[in-house]
Design a protein around this motif. Structure first.
Motif, PDB file in Angstrom:
ATOM      1  N   TYR A  84      -7.090 -77.313  30.256  1.00 10.39           N
ATOM      2  CA  TYR A  84      -8.509 -77.126  29.940  1.00 10.39           C
ATOM      3  C   TYR A  84      -9.006 -75.785  30.457  1.00 10.39           C
ATOM      4  O   TYR A  84      -8.407 -75.182  31.355  1.00 10.39           O
ATOM      5  CB  TYR A  84      -9.350 -78.270  30.515  1.00 10.39           C
ATOM      6  CG  TYR A  84      -9.631 -78.179  31.997  1.00 10.39           C
ATOM      7  CD1 TYR A  84     -10.776 -77.547  32.467  1.00 10.39           C
ATOM      8  CD2 TYR A  84      -8.779 -78.758  32.932  1.00 10.39           C
ATOM      9  CE1 TYR A  84     -11.061 -77.467  33.826  1.00 10.39           C
ATOM     10  CE2 TYR A  84      -9.049 -78.696  34.294  1.00 10.39           C
ATOM     11  CZ  TYR A  84     -10.193 -78.050  34.736  1.00 10.39           C
ATOM     12  OH  TYR A  84     -10.466 -77.972  36.084  1.00 10.39           O
ATOM     13  N   TRP A 127      -9.076 -79.605  26.430  1.00  4.67           N
ATOM     14  CA  TRP A 127     -10.513 -79.461  26.180  1.00  4.67           C
ATOM     15  C   TRP A 127     -10.987 -78.101  26.669  1.00  4.67           C
ATOM     16  O   TRP A 127     -10.339 -77.473  27.506  1.00  4.67           O
ATOM     17  CB  TRP A 127     -11.314 -80.591  26.807  1.00  4.67           C
ATOM     18  CG  TRP A 127     -11.340 -80.653  28.312  1.00  4.67           C
ATOM     19  CD1 TRP A 127     -10.432 -81.253  29.122  1.00  4.67           C
ATOM     20  CD2 TRP A 127     -12.350 -80.127  29.182  1.00  4.67           C
ATOM     21  NE1 TRP A 127     -10.806 -81.137  30.442  1.00  4.67           N
ATOM     22  CE2 TRP A 127     -11.984 -80.453  30.515  1.00  4.67           C
ATOM     23  CE3 TRP A 127     -13.531 -79.403  28.978  1.00  4.67           C
ATOM     24  CZ2 TRP A 127     -12.754 -80.082  31.621  1.00  4.67           C
ATOM     25  CZ3 TRP A 127     -14.299 -79.037  30.077  1.00  4.67           C
ATOM     26  CH2 TRP A 127     -13.909 -79.383  31.380  1.00  4.67           C
ATOM     27  N   SER A 128     -12.119 -77.667  26.112  1.00  2.00           N
ATOM     28  CA  SER A 128     -12.605 -76.332  26.446  1.00  2.00           C
ATOM     29  C   SER A 128     -14.126 -76.287  26.442  1.00  2.00           C
ATOM     30  O   SER A 128     -14.772 -76.826  25.543  1.00  2.00           O
ATOM     31  CB  SER A 128     -12.069 -75.298  25.455  1.00  2.00           C
ATOM     32  OG  SER A 128     -12.624 -74.025  25.706  1.00  2.00           O
ATOM     33  N   VAL A 134     -10.785 -74.697  20.825  1.00  2.00           N
ATOM     34  CA  VAL A 134      -9.616 -74.994  21.658  1.00  2.00           C
ATOM     35  C   VAL A 134      -8.454 -74.102  21.271  1.00  2.00           C
ATOM     36  O   VAL A 134      -7.907 -73.378  22.101  1.00  2.00           O
ATOM     37  CB  VAL A 134      -9.221 -76.483  21.566  1.00  2.00           C
ATOM     38  CG1 VAL A 134      -7.900 -76.750  22.294  1.00  2.00           C
ATOM     39  CG2 VAL A 134     -10.325 -77.371  22.154  1.00  2.00           C
ATOM     40  N   SER A 166      -8.195 -83.608  21.310  1.00  5.81           N
ATOM     41  CA  SER A 166      -8.777 -82.494  22.049  1.00  5.81           C
ATOM     42  C   SER A 166     -10.261 -82.373  21.688  1.00  5.81           C
ATOM     43  O   SER A 166     -10.688 -82.884  20.652  1.00  5.81           O
ATOM     44  CB  SER A 166      -8.044 -81.186  21.725  1.00  5.81           C
ATOM     45  OG  SER A 166      -6.681 -81.258  22.107  1.00  5.81           O
ATOM     46  N   PHE A 192     -14.112 -79.746  22.140  1.00  4.43           N
ATOM     47  CA  PHE A 192     -14.733 -78.461  22.461  1.00  4.43           C
ATOM     48  C   PHE A 192     -16.209 -78.679  22.715  1.00  4.43           C
ATOM     49  O   PHE A 192     -16.883 -79.383  21.953  1.00  4.43           O
ATOM     50  CB  PHE A 192     -14.532 -77.487  21.301  1.00  4.43           C
ATOM     51  CG  PHE A 192     -15.249 -76.181  21.471  1.00  4.43           C
ATOM     52  CD1 PHE A 192     -15.005 -75.375  22.568  1.00  4.43           C
ATOM     53  CD2 PHE A 192     -16.167 -75.736  20.525  1.00  4.43           C
ATOM     54  CE1 PHE A 192     -15.659 -74.156  22.733  1.00  4.43           C
ATOM     55  CE2 PHE A 192     -16.820 -74.528  20.666  1.00  4.43           C
ATOM     56  CZ  PHE A 192     -16.563 -73.735  21.786  1.00  4.43           C
TER      57      PHE A 192
END
Length: 515
Positions: free
Chosen positions: A288, A327-328, A350, A360, A362
């Motif tokens: 992340y 994740w971002s 991401v 995932s 964002f």
């Protein structure tokens, strides 16, 4: 018990068993043996799901050792819970093939000792030294905050941290005729970097991996190289050697990548591939980025005749084969102040462009008039890089059913047939108890050849049928179970494995369990 109920119960049992395995020895109860009747039924189910003898062997050797010790009570509990909708990502033996088991192999938590054959990373200096051996495996053993003074005039990162790996270094050799010939050596990182559930902070990158192709991130380029054919000294046969790279279990916070593309040396078509953790990497799993910025600007000084054929920007990574459970929270910016053409740019929260991105999410921002692909960019004209034996067998069977031997020949010419242990060296370099075979797209294929390969596959599959077929057979291909919180503030995160990989954080968003 219906087949579907049995599968669901088995997955729940395995999830519970894995949770039990992570308990301290003193907390574990005596585990009674599973009933013979259940074992027989389970073996029948395994045989139905695995169509060849070698895969049955793998399932027995890798999975039966666990299941025979499994908890009868867990099976009963799983049957009761079968209708609750709790999801287990995949049977571990399958996941260890192509799909990645990114939590620690022998532990549910951070490793406290450096494993044999690995190099421990404890300080910012250790991190910088990774570039000195690009083929080794590294493990982060604590959080690292890079000191501010390193970026001051005279500091070791005065112009910003230099990405690890990814450039092309020229070298000259003298041929037999006495003439000098210049070649280019690819310096991609070819090992594994295990973040071990720790975080790197205050990392600031201002330059790329070389002055032609721009690969920028903590790692510039981390991934497969197909070396020129080598000759076996004993048999005389020629073969190709494949290297591989993976980054897993790593967090980066309070950091930035700011790249200005303005180098007058650039010519022809050029790659610009940028992410906070890596520019380009074969596999990124369980990672992340939080409170980071990723910015790419094409300066007005660039020759307007230039064409940038590959522009891929992501909050975690620019380009991957597999991105899984990442994740971002990143601010991502792409600005083109030049008259040069950016040919089909991919910008996403991401991963800019992925052969596969799953489970995932964002939660940041994207400023890009050129492109915004949400969580992950994906192009279904790019064929899957990895295929299992079962999927390849189904594709070939479909071609034979319609008497299309010509496209079958084309298909076979694109994929390299690899043993699973070789594939695991390519993917993880730390799983050796596998057998069987997989198919890998020949790394020497050109973009137009890969498009032709996708067209060939599409002749026997309709619409999204092939993507769904891959997913049903545990081969990750395509972008699914991804969530863009800019548009889906309230979501259930279906597909996320909250038993094994994720937990719900205090902010109401999923967080990786290892951290």
């Amino acid at each position: 018990m219906a087949e579907k109920q049995f599968d669901t119960a088995l997955k729940h049992a395995l999830a519970l068993w894995n949770e039990m395995e992570r308990q301290a020895p003193a907390e574990k109860e005596e585990i009674p043996a599973m009933s013979d009747a259940f074992l027989d039924r389970m073996q029948d189910r395994v045989r139905q799901n695995q169509n060849t003898k070698r895969e049955v062997f793998v399932m027995k050797q890798k999975t039966m050792k666990k299941w025979k010790k499994a908890w009868t009570a867990a099976i009963c509990a799983a049957v009761v819970l079968a209708g609750t909708g709790c999801v287990y990502a995949a049977v571990p033996a399958v996941r260890e093939y192509i799909n990645m088991l990114f939590l620690q192999k022998d532990s549910g938590g951070q490793l406290t000792e450096v494993p044999e054959g690995w190099i421990g990373v404890f300080t910012a200096e250790d991190l910088d030294a990774v570039r000195e051996d690009l083929d080794a495996n590294y493990i982060l053993m604590n959080d690292i905050a890079i000191p501010d003074e390193y970026y001051e005039p005279g500091g070791i990162y005065e112009d910003g941290f230099t990405p690890i790996g990814g450039g092309y270094v020229p070298f000259t050799v003298i041929a037999e005729d006495g003439e000098e010939r210049q070649f280019w050596e690819d310096t991609a990182f070819m090992g594994t970097f295990n973040g071990n559930g720790y975080v790197i902070s205050n990392l600031h990158i201002r330059k790329a991996a070389d002055d032609h192709n721009v690969y920028a991130g903590l790692f510039g380029r981390c991934g497969m190289i197909a070396f020129d054919p080598l000759q076996d000294p004993e048999t005389g046969e020629y073969y190709r050697d494949y290297g591989g790279g993976i980054i897993k279990n790593l967090g980066i916070t309070d950091s930035s990548v700011e790249i200005t593309v303005d180098n007058p040396k650039m010519y022809g078509t050029t790659n610009v591939i940028v992410g906070m953790i890596a520019g380009e990497c074969d596999v990124v799993a369980g990672c992340y980025t939080e409170n980071v910025s990723v910015s790419v600007t094409f300066a007005d000084s660039i020759d307007p005749a230039l064409v940038f054929s590959s522009v891929k920007i992501g909050g975690v990574v620019g380009k991957t084969i597999i991105t899984d459970s990442c994740w971002s929270d990143a601010e991502i910016t792409l600005a083109n102040d030049s008259a040069a053409e950016l040919k089909t740019p991919y910008v996403a929260g991401v991963v800019g462009f992925a052969n596969s991105c799953v489970t995932s999410y964002f939660s940041g921002s994207i400023q890009s008039p050129e492109a915004d692909y949400g969580v992950a960019g994906f192009d279904d004209t790019t064929p899957p890089t990895l295929l299992s034996d079962e999927i390849m067998a189904e594709i070939k069977e479909r071609f034979l059913a319609v008497d299309d031997e010509w496209n079958l020949v084309k298909l076979s010419s694109f994929y390299v047939y690899c043993k699973a242990d070789e594939m695991q060296m390519y993917i993880t370099k730390d799983i050796s108890e596998t057998s069987g075979y997989f198919y890998l797209v020949d790394p020497y294929t050109k973009e137009r050849e890969r498009q032709e390969l996708s067209r060939v596959i599409a002749t026997v599959f309709e619409g999204d049928e092939f993507i769904e077929f891959c997913q049903e057979n545990n081969v990750k291909y395509g972008a699914y179970d991804n969530y863009d919180l800019r548009y889906e503030a309230d979501c259930s995160f279906d597909g996320f494995d909250f038993n094994y990989i994720w937990r719900m954080g205090d902010d109401g968003l999923p967080k990786l369990r290892l951290f």
